[in-house]
Design a protein around this motif. Structure first.
Motif, PDB file in Angstrom:
ATOM      1  N   ARG A  13       5.071  -5.604  -1.053  1.00 24.83           N
ATOM      2  CA  ARG A  13       5.265  -5.412   0.385  1.00 24.83           C
ATOM      3  C   ARG A  13       6.530  -6.141   0.846  1.00 24.83           C
ATOM      4  O   ARG A  13       6.839  -7.245   0.364  1.00 24.83           O
ATOM      5  CB  ARG A  13       4.043  -5.946   1.127  1.00 24.83           C
ATOM      6  CG  ARG A  13       4.132  -5.881   2.642  1.00 24.83           C
ATOM      7  CD  ARG A  13       3.950  -4.473   3.156  1.00 24.83           C
ATOM      8  NE  ARG A  13       4.209  -4.409   4.593  1.00 24.83           N
ATOM      9  CZ  ARG A  13       3.290  -4.636   5.531  1.00 24.83           C
ATOM     10  NH1 ARG A  13       2.045  -4.966   5.169  1.00 24.83           N
ATOM     11  NH2 ARG A  13       3.594  -4.541   6.798  1.00 24.83           N
ATOM     12  N   GLY A  36       0.831  -1.199   0.000  1.00 28.03           N
ATOM     13  CA  GLY A  36       0.000   0.000   0.000  1.00 28.03           C
ATOM     14  C   GLY A  36       0.867   1.251   0.000  1.00 28.03           C
ATOM     15  O   GLY A  36       2.098   1.182   0.150  1.00 28.03           O
ATOM     16  N   SER A  37       0.234   2.394  -0.118  1.00 26.17           N
ATOM     17  CA  SER A  37       0.984   3.649  -0.222  1.00 26.17           C
ATOM     18  C   SER A  37       1.785   3.954   1.035  1.00 26.17           C
ATOM     19  O   SER A  37       2.854   4.569   0.965  1.00 26.17           O
ATOM     20  CB  SER A  37       0.015   4.800  -0.502  1.00 26.17           C
ATOM     21  OG  SER A  37      -0.984   4.874   0.522  1.00 26.17           O
ATOM     22  N   ASN A  38       1.310   3.514   2.193  1.00 21.52           N
ATOM     23  CA  ASN A  38       1.995   3.797   3.449  1.00 21.52           C
ATOM     24  C   ASN A  38       2.730   2.577   4.009  1.00 21.52           C
ATOM     25  O   ASN A  38       3.125   2.579   5.175  1.00 21.52           O
ATOM     26  CB  ASN A  38       0.990   4.306   4.497  1.00 21.52           C
ATOM     27  CG  ASN A  38       0.345   5.621   4.074  1.00 21.52           C
ATOM     28  OD1 ASN A  38       1.004   6.484   3.507  1.00 21.52           O
ATOM     29  ND2 ASN A  38      -0.946   5.756   4.364  1.00 21.52           N
ATOM     30  N   GLU A  39       2.907   1.544   3.177  1.00 23.01           N
ATOM     31  CA  GLU A  39       3.560   0.319   3.634  1.00 23.01           C
ATOM     32  C   GLU A  39       4.958   0.205   3.028  1.00 23.01           C
ATOM     33  O   GLU A  39       5.195   0.674   1.911  1.00 23.01           O
ATOM     34  CB  GLU A  39       2.724  -0.904   3.245  1.00 23.01           C
ATOM     35  CG  GLU A  39       1.373  -0.973   3.942  1.00 23.01           C
ATOM     36  CD  GLU A  39       0.549  -2.143   3.463  1.00 23.01           C
ATOM     37  OE1 GLU A  39      -0.258  -2.661   4.255  1.00 23.01           O
ATOM     38  OE2 GLU A  39       0.697  -2.540   2.277  1.00 23.01           O
TER      39      GLU A  39
END
Length: 227
Positions: free
Chosen positions: A153, A127-130
């Motif tokens: 990820r 994800g964008s914040n991972e």
């Protein structure tokens, strides 16, 4: 026993040759040359041994450590991940056989770059914040495979990858928390593999067949906990 006999025979042969050479030099009046030759020969052996050359000549080469065969490596992989997959099944109801089979298929038995270096065994996108890494991958698009770049990820260890994978089935996705309800409801690997396809986990039309084939070939259903 045979080695000791060979060593004894070599020593006896060397002593016989030494006696014969000594008699020859003594007969010729050159005994001192014989003694000098022995000293020089001994010196050469010592120098070769100290420098390592003699060791290469006199010491038989060591055998390389045996490598695991493909079958052994695969058994090792299964034994390593199975107990953790079983513990996750007890907490999440995701069949251990499904998780193990998916890890085998997605990571190529833990040999892919994504799994070896970044501990991602299921090809999970970031994800964008991972935390993530961009790698090329094959994806099934419009009835054929295409090579694309995607951000995957990264995990601190393989256990974290397995845990996140099981939680995906439990929590679903932002727009549909019950997306994988059929996977959680499955009580055997056959229904579970069908549910993966039905619930839209993979785009490959042969995904269900591949998962079932892996489970049956390696008898992964023996790791499933009774529900």
């Amino acid at each position: 026993m045979a080695k000791k006999k060979r060593q004894f025979k070599l020593k006896r042969t060397w002593k016989r040759w030494r006696r014969q050479l000594k008699r020859f030099f003594l007969y010729r009046g050159h005994l001192r040359w014989f003694n000098t030759g022995l000293v020089l020969f001994g010196t050469v052996i010592i120098v070769l041994t100290v420098t390592g050359v003699g060791q290469k000549i006199l010491t038989p080469p060591t055998k390389p450590a045996p490598q695991q065969t493909t079958a052994q490596a695969r058994r090792t992989f299964i034994r390593r991940v199975a107990p953790y997959a079983q513990s996750l099944q007890q907490r999440t109801k995701v069949l251990a056989s499904l998780q193990i089979a998916q890890a085998i298929l997605e990571s190529d038995w833990g040999t892919s770059t994504l799994s070896k270096t970044y501990h991602n065994y299921f090809g999970v996108k970031a994800g964008s914040n991972e935390p993530g890494v961009v790698l090329s991958t094959q994806e099934f698009v419009d009835d054929h495979y295409e090579t694309v770049n995607a951000r995957f990820r990264t995990y601190p260890n393989w256990q974290a990858s397995f845990t996140a994978h099981a939680q995906l089935f439990v929590n679903g996705v932002d727009w549909n928390p019950n997306k994988y309800a059929d996977v959680l409801a499955a009580t055997n690997y056959h229904d579970g593999a069908i549910a993966l396809q039905k619930d839209g986990y993979a785009t490959d039309p042969a995904y269900t067949a591949k998962i079932i084939a892996i489970i049956e070939k390696y008898r992964l259903d023996r790791y499933d906990q009774p529900t």
